[in-house]
Design a protein around this motif. Structure first.
Motif, mmCIF file in Angstrom:
data_model
loop_
_atom_site.group_PDB
_atom_site.id
_atom_site.type_symbol
_atom_site.label_atom_id
_atom_site.label_comp_id
_atom_site.label_asym_id
_atom_site.label_seq_id
_atom_site.Cartn_x
_atom_site.Cartn_y
_atom_site.Cartn_z
ATOM 1 N N ALA A 94 9.894 -18.507 -20.863
ATOM 2 C CA ALA A 94 9.297 -19.718 -19.816
ATOM 3 C C ALA A 94 7.174 -19.197 -20.183
ATOM 4 N N LEU A 95 6.875 -18.221 -19.712
ATOM 5 C CA LEU A 95 5.089 -17.257 -19.932
ATOM 6 C C LEU A 95 4.913 -17.763 -21.203
ATOM 7 N N VAL A 96 6.166 -16.835 -22.209
ATOM 8 C CA VAL A 96 5.286 -16.374 -23.131
ATOM 9 C C VAL A 96 6.111 -18.144 -24.256
ATOM 10 N N ALA A 97 6.848 -19.127 -24.422
ATOM 11 C CA ALA A 97 6.277 -20.690 -24.823
ATOM 12 C C ALA A 97 5.281 -21.016 -24.379
ATOM 13 N N TRP A 98 4.723 -21.110 -23.024
ATOM 14 C CA TRP A 98 3.887 -21.492 -22.231
ATOM 15 C C TRP A 98 2.340 -21.660 -23.040
ATOM 16 N N LEU A 99 2.623 -19.720 -22.811
ATOM 17 C CA LEU A 99 1.342 -19.305 -23.968
ATOM 18 C C LEU A 99 0.707 -19.955 -25.209
ATOM 19 N N HIS A 100 2.372 -19.829 -25.930
ATOM 20 C CA HIS A 100 1.614 -20.202 -27.128
ATOM 21 C C HIS A 100 1.462 -21.511 -26.950
ATOM 22 N N ARG A 101 1.710 -21.977 -26.442
ATOM 23 C CA ARG A 101 1.316 -23.583 -26.642
ATOM 24 C C ARG A 101 -0.150 -23.771 -26.163
ATOM 25 N N PHE A 102 -0.462 -23.144 -25.108
ATOM 26 C CA PHE A 102 -1.917 -22.695 -24.536
ATOM 27 C C PHE A 102 -2.919 -21.641 -26.167
ATOM 28 N N PRO A 136 1.942 -19.394 -11.806
ATOM 29 C CA PRO A 136 3.299 -19.612 -11.074
ATOM 30 C C PRO A 136 4.698 -19.138 -12.478
ATOM 31 N N LEU A 137 3.749 -19.794 -13.428
ATOM 32 C CA LEU A 137 4.829 -19.278 -14.113
ATOM 33 C C LEU A 137 4.946 -17.220 -14.793
ATOM 34 N N LEU A 138 3.664 -16.803 -14.261
ATOM 35 C CA LEU A 138 2.553 -15.517 -14.515
ATOM 36 C C LEU A 138 3.935 -14.210 -13.153
ATOM 37 N N GLY A 145 10.209 -8.768 -13.448
ATOM 38 C CA GLY A 145 10.295 -7.243 -14.029
ATOM 39 C C GLY A 145 10.056 -7.168 -14.975
ATOM 40 N N ALA A 146 9.464 -8.512 -15.560
ATOM 41 C CA ALA A 146 9.160 -8.688 -17.296
ATOM 42 C C ALA A 146 7.710 -8.459 -17.380
ATOM 43 N N ALA A 181 -0.821 -8.476 -28.355
ATOM 44 C CA ALA A 181 -1.750 -8.794 -26.861
ATOM 45 C C ALA A 181 0.104 -9.638 -25.542
ATOM 46 N N LEU A 182 0.497 -10.125 -26.291
ATOM 47 C CA LEU A 182 2.153 -10.474 -25.532
ATOM 48 C C LEU A 182 3.024 -9.164 -25.458
ATOM 49 N N ALA A 183 2.808 -8.181 -26.087
ATOM 50 C CA ALA A 183 3.535 -6.826 -25.961
ATOM 51 C C ALA A 183 2.280 -5.961 -24.656
ATOM 52 N N GLY A 184 0.920 -6.328 -25.178
ATOM 53 C CA GLY A 184 0.914 -5.330 -23.869
ATOM 54 C C GLY A 184 0.757 -6.780 -22.528
ATOM 55 N N LEU A 185 1.088 -7.132 -22.382
ATOM 56 C CA LEU A 185 1.200 -8.106 -20.951
ATOM 57 C C LEU A 185 2.816 -8.062 -20.345
ATOM 58 N N ARG A 186 3.527 -7.504 -21.099
ATOM 59 C CA ARG A 186 4.898 -7.127 -21.015
ATOM 60 C C ARG A 186 4.732 -6.071 -20.305
ATOM 61 N N ALA A 187 5.695 -5.711 -19.441
ATOM 62 C CA ALA A 187 6.188 -4.477 -17.844
ATOM 63 C C ALA A 187 6.593 -4.075 -19.004
ATOM 64 N N THR A 188 6.496 -2.159 -18.843
ATOM 65 C CA THR A 188 6.773 -1.515 -19.340
ATOM 66 C C THR A 188 8.191 -0.977 -18.539
ATOM 67 N N PRO A 189 9.448 -0.712 -19.014
ATOM 68 C CA PRO A 189 10.765 -0.350 -18.438
ATOM 69 C C PRO A 189 10.315 1.040 -17.669
#
Length: 190
Positions: A94-102, A136-138, A145-146, A181-189
């Motif tokens: 959801a967050l990624v889809a919205w950021l793509h729209r942004f 709210p998406l973030l 945990g994503a 950029a999205l990889a940098g935003l993603r939480a690392t396990p």
């Protein structure tokens, strides 16, 4: 989640059907003309594309800023509504889809990139509305945990705005930079 607009972004849309048609035609023509030629394009070009007189344009939008603000308001409103649509997806998607729209919004509306940093009430209301739609998406992605816990929606929107306003060799390069950029935003396990 409510992607609705806040009071600061008020449309000037007229009530009479014929006046509303002219208003809508002017906004659509301005959106297309600004996307093609930038926000400093001739207002006569906008009126001609809308099929109305320049007097009709000025009756609806006394200044260029009024017209730019209305186009921006409609674009922000669409972006905020998108947050309500993507919320059905998994938190990260959801967050990624919205950021793509942004990115799409900013990338195709470079005429508004500078406007997003202005201090007028309408533009500031738009920034607040985008934050309110994306936050709210973030938070949902962070709770799942994503997404990284140490970023705010302001951090994310500034990052995406920066990515969107840079010139790229092609769309593939823009997408690669966005993926980094999205990889940098993603939480690392952990």
């Amino acid at each position: 989640m409510d992607g609705g607009m806040e009071p600061g972004l008020v449309s000037r849309r007229p009530k009479r059907a014929d006046a509303r048609r002219n208003f809508d035609a002017l906004v659509a023509a301005a959106r297309d003309t600004f996307a093609e030629k930038g926000a400093q394009t001739s207002l006569e070009d906008v009126a001609r594309r809308a099929g109305v007189s320049i007097a009709t344009l000025y009756r609806n939008f006394p200044t260029r800023e009024d017209l730019v603000e209305e186009v921006h308001r409609e674009e922000v409103e669409a972006l905020c509504r998108e947050a309500d649509v993507v919320v059905e997806l998994e938190p990260w998607e959801a967050l990624v889809a919205w950021l793509h729209r942004f990115v799409e919004y900013i990338g195709t509306k470079l005429a508004f990139a500078d406007a997003l940093n202005r201090s007028t009430d309408g533009f500031q209301a738009g920034r607040r509305a985008m934050r309110a739609a994306g936050e709210p998406l973030l938070e949902r992605a962070q709770q799942a945990g994503a997404a990284r816990q140490d970023v705010s929606i302001d951090d994310v929107l500034r990052m995406i705005s920066g990515i969107s306003t840079v010139e790229y060799a092609d769309e593939g390069q823009r997408q690669r930079v966005l993926q980094v950029a999205l990889a940098g935003l993603r939480a690392t396990p952990g």
